[in-house]
Structure formats: structure tokens, C-alpha cells
Design a protein around this motif. Structure first.
Motif, PDB file in Angstrom:
ATOM      1  N   ALA A 273       0.817  -1.217   0.000  1.00  9.79           N
ATOM      2  CA  ALA A 273       0.000   0.000   0.000  1.00  9.79           C
ATOM      3  C   ALA A 273       0.848   1.263   0.000  1.00  9.79           C
ATOM      4  CB  ALA A 273      -0.939   0.000   1.209  1.00  9.79           C
ATOM      5  N   ARG A 274       2.033   1.193   0.574  1.00 11.60           N
ATOM      6  CA  ARG A 274       2.949   2.337   0.491  1.00 11.60           C
ATOM      7  C   ARG A 274       4.358   1.910   0.888  1.00 11.60           C
ATOM      8  NH1 ARG A 274       2.902   3.913   5.988  1.00 11.60           N
ATOM      9  NH2 ARG A 274       0.834   3.571   6.863  1.00 11.60           N
ATOM     10  N   VAL A 275       5.319   2.706   0.456  1.00 11.36           N
ATOM     11  CA  VAL A 275       6.722   2.403   0.766  1.00 11.36           C
ATOM     12  C   VAL A 275       7.116   3.173   2.026  1.00 11.36           C
ATOM     13  CG1 VAL A 275       9.101   2.588  -0.024  1.00 11.36           C
ATOM     14  CG2 VAL A 275       7.315   1.930  -1.640  1.00 11.36           C
ATOM     15  N   THR A 276       7.427   2.443   3.063  1.00 12.22           N
ATOM     16  CA  THR A 276       7.852   3.028   4.334  1.00 12.22           C
ATOM     17  C   THR A 276       9.384   2.965   4.409  1.00 12.22           C
ATOM     18  OG1 THR A 276       7.774   0.864   5.368  1.00 12.22           O
ATOM     19  CG2 THR A 276       5.758   2.191   5.481  1.00 12.22           C
ATOM     20  N   PRO A 277       9.984   3.713   5.320  1.00 15.25           N
ATOM     21  CA  PRO A 277      11.440   3.594   5.492  1.00 15.25           C
ATOM     22  C   PRO A 277      11.876   2.155   5.804  1.00 15.25           C
ATOM     23  CG  PRO A 277      10.627   5.556   6.603  1.00 15.25           C
ATOM     24  CD  PRO A 277       9.408   4.808   6.134  1.00 15.25           C
ATOM     25  N   ALA A 278      11.072   1.431   6.561  1.00 14.47           N
ATOM     26  CA  ALA A 278      11.425   0.033   6.874  1.00 14.47           C
ATOM     27  C   ALA A 278      11.452  -0.816   5.604  1.00 14.47           C
ATOM     28  CB  ALA A 278      10.421  -0.550   7.867  1.00 14.47           C
ATOM     29  N   LEU A 279      10.515  -0.539   4.712  1.00 15.34           N
ATOM     30  CA  LEU A 279      10.456  -1.287   3.458  1.00 15.34           C
ATOM     31  C   LEU A 279      11.634  -0.928   2.558  1.00 15.34           C
ATOM     32  CD1 LEU A 279       8.110  -3.186   3.212  1.00 15.34           C
ATOM     33  CD2 LEU A 279       7.017  -1.583   1.665  1.00 15.34           C
ATOM     34  N   GLU A 280      11.967   0.349   2.530  1.00  9.90           N
ATOM     35  CA  GLU A 280      13.133   0.775   1.734  1.00  9.90           C
ATOM     36  C   GLU A 280      14.374   0.013   2.170  1.00  9.90           C
ATOM     37  OE1 GLU A 280      11.931   5.432   0.853  1.00  9.90           O
ATOM     38  OE2 GLU A 280      13.721   4.978   2.019  1.00  9.90           O
ATOM     39  N   ALA A 281      14.512  -0.143   3.484  1.00 12.94           N
ATOM     40  CA  ALA A 281      15.691  -0.847   3.998  1.00 12.94           C
ATOM     41  C   ALA A 281      15.685  -2.310   3.565  1.00 12.94           C
ATOM     42  CB  ALA A 281      15.740  -0.744   5.521  1.00 12.94           C
TER      43      ALA A 281
ATOM     44  N   GLU B 247       3.450  10.019  -5.643  1.00 11.73           N
ATOM     45  CA  GLU B 247       3.304   9.061  -4.537  1.00 11.73           C
ATOM     46  C   GLU B 247       3.472   7.624  -5.021  1.00 11.73           C
ATOM     47  OE1 GLU B 247       1.658  10.351  -1.228  1.00 11.73           O
ATOM     48  OE2 GLU B 247       2.867  11.905  -2.186  1.00 11.73           O
ATOM     49  N   GLY B 248       3.713   7.430  -6.293  1.00 11.35           N
ATOM     50  CA  GLY B 248       3.710   6.086  -6.867  1.00 11.35           C
ATOM     51  C   GLY B 248       4.994   5.316  -6.620  1.00 11.35           C
ATOM     52  N   SER B 249       4.970   4.044  -6.981  1.00  8.95           N
ATOM     53  CA  SER B 249       6.101   3.169  -6.679  1.00  8.95           C
ATOM     54  C   SER B 249       7.335   3.520  -7.504  1.00  8.95           C
ATOM     55  CB  SER B 249       5.706   1.716  -6.911  1.00  8.95           C
ATOM     56  OG  SER B 249       5.095   1.568  -8.181  1.00  8.95           O
ATOM     57  N   ILE B 250       7.139   3.958  -8.763  1.00  8.81           N
ATOM     58  CA  ILE B 250       8.319   4.286  -9.570  1.00  8.81           C
ATOM     59  C   ILE B 250       9.105   5.397  -8.885  1.00  8.81           C
ATOM     60  CG2 ILE B 250       9.095   5.274 -11.773  1.00  8.81           C
ATOM     61  CD1 ILE B 250       6.733   3.806 -13.115  1.00  8.81           C
ATOM     62  N   ALA B 251       8.395   6.425  -8.420  1.00 11.16           N
ATOM     63  CA  ALA B 251       9.062   7.540  -7.729  1.00 11.16           C
ATOM     64  C   ALA B 251       9.587   7.103  -6.360  1.00 11.16           C
ATOM     65  CB  ALA B 251       8.092   8.710  -7.570  1.00 11.16           C
ATOM     66  N   ALA B 252       8.772   6.341  -5.638  1.00 11.65           N
ATOM     67  CA  ALA B 252       9.140   5.982  -4.259  1.00 11.65           C
ATOM     68  C   ALA B 252      10.407   5.133  -4.206  1.00 11.65           C
ATOM     69  CB  ALA B 252       7.985   5.246  -3.589  1.00 11.65           C
ATOM     70  N   LEU B 253      10.629   4.325  -5.253  1.00  8.40           N
ATOM     71  CA  LEU B 253      11.768   3.403  -5.221  1.00  8.40           C
ATOM     72  C   LEU B 253      12.938   3.880  -6.073  1.00  8.40           C
ATOM     73  CD1 LEU B 253       9.688   0.086  -5.450  1.00  8.40           C
ATOM     74  CD2 LEU B 253      10.667   1.128  -3.402  1.00  8.40           C
ATOM     75  N   ALA B 254      12.774   5.062  -6.669  1.00  4.71           N
ATOM     76  CA  ALA B 254      13.781   5.533  -7.642  1.00  4.71           C
ATOM     77  C   ALA B 254      15.163   5.675  -7.022  1.00  4.71           C
ATOM     78  CB  ALA B 254      13.334   6.858  -8.247  1.00  4.71           C
ATOM     79  N   GLY B 255      15.225   6.054  -5.755  1.00  2.24           N
ATOM     80  CA  GLY B 255      16.522   6.315  -5.136  1.00  2.24           C
ATOM     81  C   GLY B 255      17.222   5.071  -4.620  1.00  2.24           C
ATOM     82  N   LEU B 256      16.570   3.929  -4.712  1.00  6.12           N
ATOM     83  CA  LEU B 256      17.160   2.724  -4.144  1.00  6.12           C
ATOM     84  C   LEU B 256      18.031   2.010  -5.170  1.00  6.12           C
ATOM     85  CD1 LEU B 256      14.195   1.209  -2.110  1.00  6.12           C
ATOM     86  CD2 LEU B 256      15.936   2.857  -1.400  1.00  6.12           C
ATOM     87  N   SER B 257      19.035   1.326  -4.668  1.00  4.87           N
ATOM     88  CA  SER B 257      19.917   0.548  -5.523  1.00  4.87           C
ATOM     89  C   SER B 257      19.356  -0.870  -5.630  1.00  4.87           C
ATOM     90  CB  SER B 257      21.313   0.565  -4.891  1.00  4.87           C
ATOM     91  OG  SER B 257      22.088  -0.449  -5.459  1.00  4.87           O
TER      92      SER B 257
END
Ligand code: MLT
Ligand code: MN
Ligand code: ZN
Length: 296
Positions: free
Chosen positions: A194-202, A244-254
Motif C-alpha cells: 500500500a505504500r513504501v515506508t522507510p522500513a520497506l526501503e531498507a 506518490e507512486g512506486s516508480i518515484a518511491a523506489l527511484a533512489g534505491l539501488s
């Protein structure tokens, strides 16, 4: 690690039996590749396999994947099935996997309780198919040499268990992601989020291969297309596009390879020549297709 995307569609598949939207019609007419419902297979040695979710299309998915064919009379290479939620598109195929075949059935305690409340799943003989509840954040051996960890992903209870005022970004045992590690390879699978949280990013950062919720392109697309009354947010799925979408939310991750899976038939990115597909690919994403194979 070897991964086969058995089914890239969300619930209903492409085409969906009762849907005459532009994408479903195109799939019926042979202009779009049909997609079956959400399921993956993983292996380290190509001999023993685990399914991540068992979709109602699992019979056809297994027929289409030679690596998953039986190796002898009543001998399947599938050793384990791991569930990421209790939705019908992820558990319906368990009923197809009866027939006295032993395998481990893994899921959180809350998803196990959902199965336990549905006596039809008793068709899977518990003597052969032990239900092995898994705690969040506790690594376990899914297959020899393949360690899995379940982690909370914002989501909701299955549609058929929704009451009044459902919480759509609940973080607990009802909707989970999977981290799979074998040697130096890590694969992360999140069919619903449903959304990307800091915990999910990690959890996602540094993964070699990511499968992520590709249900909708835009939050209100089903309403605008006259296909339903719900937004993606109401269904517990973040969209691909927008700030707010996933493409933007995950763009900074490797991430090594990023793949959208669990794609709803309404999603305009399914059309290979459309601007949505071009935008998604320009952002480094692959739109999942049935039968895609990955190795990492
Ligand atoms: C979902 O992903 O939102 C569900 O699979 C919907 C459904 O149960 O049809
Ligand atoms: Mn689903
Ligand atoms: Zn449709």
C-alpha cells in the motif's frame, strides 16, 4: 537463484472472465499477451522448487514451466509453498495442489488462521502438507540453501474478510513481503504493497532482483474506466505513477533488476506501445510477463 514469474497478473488475470475493457478485449483478440494470476517459482539448483503464492491458475502455470513438471509418477519438484497473503489470487491454487503430494506450506500465523477457518483447505492432507507458521522477521530455510524472511508490508486483510471501515495500510501479518537469500544473491518479492515506508526501503535496498506490486498505473483508473468503484489505495495497492507512486518511491534505491508483477488488467502499462510502458521502462522497470525467467 533461479526465479520463474509463473503469473504476472493481479486477481482476475488478463483477460478477466467478465471484463470487456480495452485490455481484456485485446487479450481475447490476441493483440496482448494473456497473463495468469500472481505466482512465482524459485530454486537454487533447478531441481527443488518453492512456489511463492499458489494462484487459481497454478495448473496451467505448472504445465507451461518444464522445470516444474513431475520427475516421476506422482513426484513433483515442488517442495514448498509460501504465501504472502490470504487473497484468493494467492491461495486459490492450493486446492489444485492436493492429490497426496508432500510439500511444506509456509505463511504467517494470521494467514494460517485464515486457511484454518476455511475447511475446504483440509483437502490438503496435513500429514503430507504440514502448515508451518512463520514469524515475521525470522529467517527460515525454505529450500536447502535458500533462506527466506517474511516482513510486514502495508496492506489489508483479504477482500472476503473485510468488515466495515477496513484499515488499508495495516502493517502486520496479513500482507507480507519475502526476502530470499542464497549465497550472495538476494531477491525481494512484494506482490501487494500500500505504500513504501522507510522500513520497506531498507528491505529492498541492495536487492539483486525485486518483484513489486504493479496492480495499477493510477489510483483511480478502475473508476475512470468504469470497471469498479474502488481506488487502488482502497484495495491496499499503491500505483506505479505519480509523485506518490512506486516508480518515484523506489527511484533512489539501488536494485539490480526491478520487475512489476501482480498487474491488474486495467493497467494501461500492459499495452506495449503506450506512453505508460515507455515511462516505466525509461525509469528502469520491466513489466512482468508470464514465463519470464531470471537468474541471480
Ligand atoms: C487484491 O490483490 O487486491 C486482491 O487479490 C483482490 C481480490 O481478492 O480479488
Ligand atoms: Mn491480488
Ligand atoms: Zn479488463
Amino acid at each position: 537463484m533461479k526465479v520463474i514469474l509463473l503469473g504476472a497478473a493481479a486477481g482476475g488475470g488478463l483477460p478477466q472472465w467478465n471484463c470487456g475493457c480495452v485490455n481484456c478485449d485485446a487479450a481475447r483478440a490476441g493483440r496482448l499477451a494473456p497473463l495468469t494470476q500472481s505466482s512465482l517459482a524459485v530454486s537454487t539448483d533447478g531441481a527443488a522448487w518453492a512456489l511463492i503464492n499458489a494462484s487459481p491458475d497454478i495448473g496451467a502455470q505448472l504445465r507451461a514451466a518444464p522445470a516444474l513438471h513431475p520427475t516421476g509418477p506422482r513426484r513433483s519438484p515442488i517442495r514448498a509453498v509460501l504465501l504472502t497473503n490470504g487473497d484468493i489470487d494467492h491461495v486459490g491454487g492450493l486446492l489444485t495442489l492436493r492429490e497426496k503430494q508432500p510439500f511444506d506450506l509456509r505463511m504467517t500465523g494470521e494467514i494460517a488462521a485464515v486457511l484454518a477457518a476455511n475447511p475446504i483447505f483440509g483437502a490438503l492432507d496435513p500429514a503430507l502438507v504440514p502448515r508451518l507458521p512463520v514469524a515475521l522477521d525470522a529467517p527460515f530455510e525454505l529450500l536447502p540453501g535458500l533462506t527466506a524472511t517474511l516482513f510486514a508490508a502495508p496492506g489489508k486483510v483479504p477482500l472476503y474478510l473485510e468488515g466495515e471501515g477496513v484499515e488499508t495500510a495495516l502493517e502486520g501479518e496479513q500482507t507480507v513481503g519475502v526476502s530470499l537469500v542464497s549465497g550472495a544473491s538476494r531477491v525481494v518479492i512484494l506482490p501487494g504493497c500500500a505504500r513504501v515506508t522507510p522500513a520497506l526501503e531498507a528491505r529492498i535496498e541492495g536487492a539483486d532482483l525485486l518483484f513489486f506490486d504493479g496492480t495499477l498505473w493510477e489510483d483511480d483508473e478502475m473508476i475512470r474506466l468504469g470497471l469498479g468503484t474502488k481506488t487502488g489505495a482502497r484495495m491496499g495497492h499503491m500505483s506505479m505513477s505519480g509523485p506518490e507512486g512506486s516508480i518515484a518511491a523506489l527511484a533512489g534505491l539501488s536494485v539490480g533488476t526491478r520487475v512489476f508483477a501482480h498487474i491488474n488488467n486495467s493497467n494501461p502499462a500492459l499495452r506495449p506501445d503506450g506512453p505508460e510502458r515507455a515511462a516505466l521502462e525509461a525509469a528502469g522497470w520491466i513489466l512482468g510477463q508470464d514465463g519470464m525467467e531470471f537468474e541471480t
